[in-house]
Design a protein around this motif. Structure first.
Motif, PDB file in Angstrom:
ATOM      1  N   LEU A   1       0.857  -1.188   0.000  1.00 37.63           N
ATOM      2  CA  LEU A   1       0.000   0.000   0.000  1.00 37.63           C
ATOM      3  C   LEU A   1       0.890   1.234   0.000  1.00 37.63           C
ATOM      4  CD1 LEU A   1      -2.517  -1.075   2.786  1.00 37.63           C
ATOM      5  CD2 LEU A   1      -2.961  -1.000   0.321  1.00 37.63           C
ATOM      6  N   PRO A   2       0.375   2.355  -0.476  1.00 37.18           N
ATOM      7  CA  PRO A   2       1.179   3.584  -0.392  1.00 37.18           C
ATOM      8  C   PRO A   2       1.391   3.989   1.072  1.00 37.18           C
ATOM      9  CG  PRO A   2      -0.989   4.020  -1.381  1.00 37.18           C
ATOM     10  CD  PRO A   2      -0.903   2.552  -1.135  1.00 37.18           C
ATOM     11  N   ALA A   3       2.486   4.693   1.314  1.00 36.45           N
ATOM     12  CA  ALA A   3       2.769   5.164   2.676  1.00 36.45           C
ATOM     13  C   ALA A   3       1.753   6.205   3.119  1.00 36.45           C
ATOM     14  CB  ALA A   3       4.181   5.731   2.750  1.00 36.45           C
ATOM     15  N   GLY A   4       1.126   6.859   2.195  1.00 33.92           N
ATOM     16  CA  GLY A   4       0.131   7.890   2.454  1.00 33.92           C
ATOM     17  C   GLY A   4      -0.157   8.589   1.148  1.00 33.92           C
ATOM     18  N   SER A   5      -1.033   9.568   1.193  1.00 33.67           N
ATOM     19  CA  SER A   5      -1.308  10.341  -0.021  1.00 33.67           C
ATOM     20  C   SER A   5      -0.059  11.154  -0.360  1.00 33.67           C
ATOM     21  CB  SER A   5      -2.501  11.261   0.208  1.00 33.67           C
ATOM     22  OG  SER A   5      -2.123  12.317   1.077  1.00 33.67           O
ATOM     23  N   PRO A   6       0.073  11.593  -1.610  1.00 37.66           N
ATOM     24  CA  PRO A   6       1.231  12.430  -1.952  1.00 37.66           C
ATOM     25  C   PRO A   6       1.357  13.662  -1.050  1.00 37.66           C
ATOM     26  CG  PRO A   6       0.125  11.708  -3.956  1.00 37.66           C
ATOM     27  CD  PRO A   6      -0.745  11.282  -2.793  1.00 37.66           C
ATOM     28  N   GLY A   7       0.235  14.266  -0.692  1.00 35.32           N
ATOM     29  CA  GLY A   7       0.265  15.427   0.199  1.00 35.32           C
ATOM     30  C   GLY A   7       0.760  15.066   1.594  1.00 35.32           C
ATOM     31  N   GLU A   8       0.317  13.922   2.115  1.00 29.58           N
ATOM     32  CA  GLU A   8       0.763  13.478   3.442  1.00 29.58           C
ATOM     33  C   GLU A   8       2.259  13.181   3.446  1.00 29.58           C
ATOM     34  OE1 GLU A   8      -3.188  11.179   5.143  1.00 29.58           O
ATOM     35  OE2 GLU A   8      -1.946  10.174   3.638  1.00 29.58           O
ATOM     36  N   VAL A   9       2.724  12.511   2.400  1.00 25.95           N
ATOM     37  CA  VAL A   9       4.149  12.182   2.319  1.00 25.95           C
ATOM     38  C   VAL A   9       4.981  13.455   2.214  1.00 25.95           C
ATOM     39  CG1 VAL A   9       5.909  11.064   0.874  1.00 25.95           C
ATOM     40  CG2 VAL A   9       3.767   9.863   1.395  1.00 25.95           C
ATOM     41  N   GLU A  10       4.528  14.414   1.408  1.00 23.85           N
ATOM     42  CA  GLU A  10       5.258  15.677   1.267  1.00 23.85           C
ATOM     43  C   GLU A  10       5.290  16.440   2.596  1.00 23.85           C
ATOM     44  OE1 GLU A  10       5.218  19.849  -1.261  1.00 23.85           O
ATOM     45  OE2 GLU A  10       3.853  18.243  -1.848  1.00 23.85           O
ATOM     46  N   ALA A  11       4.167  16.469   3.311  1.00 25.65           N
ATOM     47  CA  ALA A  11       4.123  17.149   4.612  1.00 25.65           C
ATOM     48  C   ALA A  11       5.056  16.482   5.612  1.00 25.65           C
ATOM     49  CB  ALA A  11       2.690  17.171   5.133  1.00 25.65           C
ATOM     50  N   LEU A  12       5.125  15.171   5.579  1.00 24.41           N
ATOM     51  CA  LEU A  12       5.998  14.421   6.476  1.00 24.41           C
ATOM     52  C   LEU A  12       7.462  14.739   6.184  1.00 24.41           C
ATOM     53  CD1 LEU A  12       6.012  12.246   8.683  1.00 24.41           C
ATOM     54  CD2 LEU A  12       5.973  10.551   6.877  1.00 24.41           C
ATOM     55  N   ILE A  13       7.823  14.747   4.912  1.00 29.62           N
ATOM     56  CA  ILE A  13       9.205  15.058   4.540  1.00 29.62           C
ATOM     57  C   ILE A  13       9.552  16.485   4.931  1.00 29.62           C
ATOM     58  CG2 ILE A  13      10.754  15.382   2.559  1.00 29.62           C
ATOM     59  CD1 ILE A  13       9.277  12.943   1.275  1.00 29.62           C
ATOM     60  N   LYS A  14       8.644  17.428   4.702  1.00 28.88           N
ATOM     61  CA  LYS A  14       8.895  18.823   5.082  1.00 28.88           C
ATOM     62  C   LYS A  14       9.052  18.962   6.596  1.00 28.88           C
ATOM     63  CE  LYS A  14       6.830  21.275   1.210  1.00 28.88           C
ATOM     64  NZ  LYS A  14       5.765  22.180   0.761  1.00 28.88           N
ATOM     65  N   ALA A  15       8.213  18.262   7.352  1.00 25.66           N
ATOM     66  CA  ALA A  15       8.312  18.313   8.820  1.00 25.66           C
ATOM     67  C   ALA A  15       9.661  17.774   9.279  1.00 25.66           C
ATOM     68  CB  ALA A  15       7.170  17.529   9.464  1.00 25.66           C
ATOM     69  N   TRP A  16      10.113  16.689   8.658  1.00 24.38           N
ATOM     70  CA  TRP A  16      11.390  16.098   9.055  1.00 24.38           C
ATOM     71  C   TRP A  16      12.555  17.015   8.669  1.00 24.38           C
ATOM     72  CZ3 TRP A  16      12.957  13.337  12.678  1.00 24.38           C
ATOM     73  CH2 TRP A  16      14.222  12.772  12.665  1.00 24.38           C
ATOM     74  N   LEU A  17      12.507  17.608   7.475  1.00 29.44           N
ATOM     75  CA  LEU A  17      13.570  18.535   7.072  1.00 29.44           C
ATOM     76  C   LEU A  17      13.613  19.738   8.006  1.00 29.44           C
ATOM     77  CD1 LEU A  17      13.310  18.426   3.182  1.00 29.44           C
ATOM     78  CD2 LEU A  17      15.107  17.446   4.626  1.00 29.44           C
ATOM     79  N   ASP A  18      12.466  20.178   8.499  1.00 35.07           N
ATOM     80  CA  ASP A  18      12.430  21.269   9.467  1.00 35.07           C
ATOM     81  C   ASP A  18      13.109  20.862  10.775  1.00 35.07           C
ATOM     82  OD1 ASP A  18      11.577  23.878  10.447  1.00 35.07           O
ATOM     83  OD2 ASP A  18      10.136  22.754  11.670  1.00 35.07           O
ATOM     84  N   VAL A  19      12.892  19.622  11.214  1.00 34.16           N
ATOM     85  CA  VAL A  19      13.494  19.134  12.457  1.00 34.16           C
ATOM     86  C   VAL A  19      15.012  19.039  12.328  1.00 34.16           C
ATOM     87  CG1 VAL A  19      13.738  17.093  13.935  1.00 34.16           C
ATOM     88  CG2 VAL A  19      11.466  17.882  13.273  1.00 34.16           C
ATOM     89  N   ILE A  20      15.491  18.528  11.193  1.00 39.36           N
ATOM     90  CA  ILE A  20      16.934  18.293  11.063  1.00 39.36           C
ATOM     91  C   ILE A  20      17.692  19.491  10.490  1.00 39.36           C
ATOM     92  CG2 ILE A  20      16.664  15.801  10.930  1.00 39.36           C
ATOM     93  CD1 ILE A  20      17.191  16.025   7.887  1.00 39.36           C
ATOM     94  N   GLY A  21      16.989  20.551  10.147  1.00 42.09           N
ATOM     95  CA  GLY A  21      17.654  21.763   9.696  1.00 42.09           C
ATOM     96  C   GLY A  21      17.861  21.866   8.201  1.00 42.09           C
TER      97      GLY A  21
END
Length: 128
Positions: free
Chosen positions: A94-114
Motif C-alpha cells: 500500500l502507499p505510505a500515504g497520499s502524496p500530500g501526506e508524504v510531502e508534509a511528512l518530509i517537510k516536517a522532518w527537514l524542518d526538524v533536522i535543519g
C-alpha cells in the motif's frame, strides 16, 4: 532529555503523551522509559525505509524503550543508549500515504533536522 528529542518524537510518534508515556528515574539511574508507542507507519516507511521494497508499514508499535545516558554533556563520547523491549509491525503493498501526506511528512522532518544538508555534530547538542 525529552526536550532534546521532542520535535523528532512529534514526527515519528504524533500521539505521544509525555505525561502518561514517560516513566523516569532520572536522578538515580539516568534513564527513563517510553511506554506503549504507536509509531507513525508513514514516517517509518518514508523517512526510515525499514521494510522491503514495495512494502510500507501499516502499523508499527513499540512496547517499551529504555533511554539511558552517562553524561548529557559528553554525548559525543558517551552516547545515549536505547534498549527496545519488543516491536510489532505490519506491512503491505500500500502507499505510505497520499502524496500530500508524504510531502508534509518530509517537510516536517527537514524542518526538524535543519534542511536537506546534514549539520555536523559540534560536540554538544544545541538544547544543552
Amino acid at each position: 532529555i525529552y526536550n532534546l528529542f521532542r520535535r523528532q518524537l512529534a514526527v515519528f510518534i504524533p500521539t505521544f503523551d509525555p505525561t502518561t508515556q514517560i516513566e523516569a528515574d532520572v536522578f538515580m539511574q539516568r534513564s527513563f522509559y517510553l511506554k506503549d508507542l504507536i509509531m507513525s507507519p508513514a514516517a517509518l516507511s518514508v523517512l526510515i525505509p525499514l521494510s522491503p521494497p514495495g512494502l510500507n508499514f501499516t502499523r508499527f508499535w513499540v512496547s517499551d524503550v529504555r533511554v539511558s545516558w552517562v553524561n548529557l554533556l559528553s554525548l559525543d563520547q558517551n552516547p545515549i543508549v536505547l534498549e527496545i523491549d519488543s516491536i510489532k509491525a505490519k506491512a503491505a503493498e500500500l502507499p505510505a500515504g497520499s502524496p500530500g501526506e508524504v510531502e508534509a511528512l518530509i517537510k516536517a522532518w527537514l524542518d526538524v533536522i535543519g534542511g536537506p544538508e546534514a549539520v555536523p555534530f559540534r560536540g554538544r547538542y544545541p538544547l544543552l
